[in-house]
Design a protein around this motif. Structure first.
Motif, PDB file in Angstrom:
ATOM      1  N   GLY A   1     -17.820  12.440   4.386  1.00 39.25           N
ATOM      2  CA  GLY A   1     -18.638  11.267   4.440  1.00 39.25           C
ATOM      3  C   GLY A   1     -17.966  10.170   5.234  1.00 39.25           C
ATOM      4  O   GLY A   1     -16.816  10.288   5.646  1.00 39.25           O
ATOM      5  N   THR A   2     -18.692   9.121   5.421  1.00 34.39           N
ATOM      6  CA  THR A   2     -18.143   7.959   6.113  1.00 34.39           C
ATOM      7  C   THR A   2     -18.448   6.704   5.318  1.00 34.39           C
ATOM      8  O   THR A   2     -19.543   6.544   4.776  1.00 34.39           O
ATOM      9  CB  THR A   2     -18.725   7.812   7.530  1.00 34.39           C
ATOM     10  N   ASP A   3     -17.474   5.845   5.233  1.00 33.41           N
ATOM     11  CA  ASP A   3     -17.593   4.535   4.608  1.00 33.41           C
ATOM     12  C   ASP A   3     -16.782   3.569   5.436  1.00 33.41           C
ATOM     13  O   ASP A   3     -16.085   3.961   6.369  1.00 33.41           O
ATOM     14  CB  ASP A   3     -17.060   4.559   3.165  1.00 33.41           C
ATOM     15  N   LYS A   4     -16.844   2.300   5.096  1.00 33.14           N
ATOM     16  CA  LYS A   4     -16.084   1.294   5.818  1.00 33.14           C
ATOM     17  C   LYS A   4     -15.290   0.442   4.841  1.00 33.14           C
ATOM     18  O   LYS A   4     -15.760   0.120   3.759  1.00 33.14           O
ATOM     19  CB  LYS A   4     -17.012   0.391   6.626  1.00 33.14           C
ATOM     20  N   LEU A   5     -14.085   0.068   5.269  1.00 30.68           N
ATOM     21  CA  LEU A   5     -13.267  -0.900   4.561  1.00 30.68           C
ATOM     22  C   LEU A   5     -13.139  -2.112   5.463  1.00 30.68           C
ATOM     23  O   LEU A   5     -13.063  -1.981   6.684  1.00 30.68           O
ATOM     24  CB  LEU A   5     -11.869  -0.343   4.287  1.00 30.68           C
ATOM     25  N   ALA A   6     -13.106  -3.287   4.864  1.00 36.02           N
ATOM     26  CA  ALA A   6     -12.993  -4.509   5.653  1.00 36.02           C
ATOM     27  C   ALA A   6     -12.048  -5.481   4.961  1.00 36.02           C
ATOM     28  O   ALA A   6     -11.898  -5.455   3.742  1.00 36.02           O
ATOM     29  CB  ALA A   6     -14.365  -5.151   5.831  1.00 36.02           C
ATOM     30  N   VAL A   7     -11.418  -6.319   5.778  1.00 39.96           N
ATOM     31  CA  VAL A   7     -10.551  -7.377   5.268  1.00 39.96           C
ATOM     32  C   VAL A   7     -10.670  -8.555   6.233  1.00 39.96           C
ATOM     33  O   VAL A   7     -10.891  -8.360   7.435  1.00 39.96           O
ATOM     34  CB  VAL A   7      -9.085  -6.887   5.136  1.00 39.96           C
ATOM     35  N   HIS A   8     -10.558  -9.768   5.716  1.00 38.75           N
ATOM     36  CA  HIS A   8     -10.579 -10.934   6.588  1.00 38.75           C
ATOM     37  C   HIS A   8      -9.384 -10.872   7.527  1.00 38.75           C
ATOM     38  O   HIS A   8      -8.270 -10.546   7.112  1.00 38.75           O
ATOM     39  CB  HIS A   8     -10.522 -12.231   5.770  1.00 38.75           C
ATOM     40  N   GLU A   9      -9.598 -11.199   8.789  1.00 39.21           N
ATOM     41  CA  GLU A   9      -8.533 -11.135   9.787  1.00 39.21           C
ATOM     42  C   GLU A   9      -7.344 -12.021   9.435  1.00 39.21           C
ATOM     43  O   GLU A   9      -6.215 -11.725   9.812  1.00 39.21           O
ATOM     44  CB  GLU A   9      -9.063 -11.520  11.164  1.00 39.21           C
ATOM     45  N   ASP A  10      -7.586 -13.123   8.716  1.00 36.28           N
ATOM     46  CA  ASP A  10      -6.496 -14.034   8.380  1.00 36.28           C
ATOM     47  C   ASP A  10      -5.855 -13.721   7.026  1.00 36.28           C
ATOM     48  O   ASP A  10      -4.969 -14.431   6.576  1.00 36.28           O
ATOM     49  CB  ASP A  10      -6.978 -15.482   8.412  1.00 36.28           C
ATOM     50  N   ALA A  11      -6.255 -12.641   6.389  1.00 37.57           N
ATOM     51  CA  ALA A  11      -5.693 -12.281   5.080  1.00 37.57           C
ATOM     52  C   ALA A  11      -4.267 -11.758   5.201  1.00 37.57           C
ATOM     53  O   ALA A  11      -3.469 -11.898   4.278  1.00 37.57           O
ATOM     54  CB  ALA A  11      -6.572 -11.239   4.397  1.00 37.57           C
ATOM     55  N   ILE A  12      -3.932 -11.156   6.331  1.00 30.56           N
ATOM     56  CA  ILE A  12      -2.609 -10.588   6.548  1.00 30.56           C
ATOM     57  C   ILE A  12      -2.072 -11.136   7.869  1.00 30.56           C
ATOM     58  O   ILE A  12      -2.703 -10.986   8.915  1.00 30.56           O
ATOM     59  CB  ILE A  12      -2.672  -9.046   6.582  1.00 30.56           C
ATOM     60  N   GLN A  13      -0.921 -11.761   7.782  1.00 27.77           N
ATOM     61  CA  GLN A  13      -0.282 -12.325   8.968  1.00 27.77           C
ATOM     62  C   GLN A  13       0.694 -11.305   9.552  1.00 27.77           C
ATOM     63  O   GLN A  13       1.284 -10.517   8.813  1.00 27.77           O
ATOM     64  CB  GLN A  13       0.480 -13.602   8.598  1.00 27.77           C
ATOM     65  N   PRO A  14       0.888 -11.300  10.858  1.00 31.50           N
ATOM     66  CA  PRO A  14       1.861 -10.390  11.471  1.00 31.50           C
ATOM     67  C   PRO A  14       3.235 -10.532  10.815  1.00 31.50           C
ATOM     68  O   PRO A  14       3.706 -11.639  10.575  1.00 31.50           O
ATOM     69  CB  PRO A  14       1.892 -10.830  12.933  1.00 31.50           C
ATOM     70  N   GLY A  15       3.832  -9.390  10.473  1.00 32.48           N
ATOM     71  CA  GLY A  15       5.143  -9.379   9.843  1.00 32.48           C
ATOM     72  C   GLY A  15       5.133  -9.512   8.335  1.00 32.48           C
ATOM     73  O   GLY A  15       6.168  -9.393   7.690  1.00 32.48           O
ATOM     74  N   MET A  16       3.965  -9.784   7.755  1.00 28.82           N
ATOM     75  CA  MET A  16       3.861  -9.940   6.305  1.00 28.82           C
ATOM     76  C   MET A  16       4.098  -8.596   5.612  1.00 28.82           C
ATOM     77  O   MET A  16       3.584  -7.574   6.043  1.00 28.82           O
ATOM     78  CB  MET A  16       2.464 -10.470   5.948  1.00 28.82           C
ATOM     79  N   ASN A  17       4.899  -8.611   4.539  1.00 32.51           N
ATOM     80  CA  ASN A  17       5.098  -7.416   3.732  1.00 32.51           C
ATOM     81  C   ASN A  17       3.935  -7.247   2.768  1.00 32.51           C
ATOM     82  O   ASN A  17       3.558  -8.201   2.082  1.00 32.51           O
ATOM     83  CB  ASN A  17       6.409  -7.503   2.952  1.00 32.51           C
TER      84      ASN A  17
END
Length: 74
Positions: A1-17
């Motif tokens: 099957g196919t589904d989609k996951l989404a997250v706000h672009e600003d939820a994770i900053q580059p380099g964030m653990n």
């Protein structure tokens, strides 16, 4: 099957653990998609954890190279 996951672009900053968490590890498809999404946004996946793992379904293999933890394994 196919589904989609989404997250706000600003939820994770580059380099964030980031610790990726889910309730169940079965085939590993959803967890692998979450890891890819975090990495696409520049995040560093420090681990992947689950409440329950269904070991016979082999989902852990899709997360090879990541620190995977499960509280209960069946």
């Amino acid at each position: 099957g196919t589904d989609k996951l989404a997250v706000h672009e600003d939820a994770i900053q580059p380099g964030m653990n980031v610790l990726v968490h889910d309730d169940l590890l079965a085939t590993g498809g959803t967890a692998r998609a979450k890891v890819r999404l975090v990495e696409k946004l520049g995040g560093n996946v420090v681990g992947v954890c689950f409440l329950v793992e269904l070991a016979d379904l082999g989902g852990r293999a899709k997360l090879d190279g990541y620190d995977v933890m499960s509280l209960i394994t069946y």
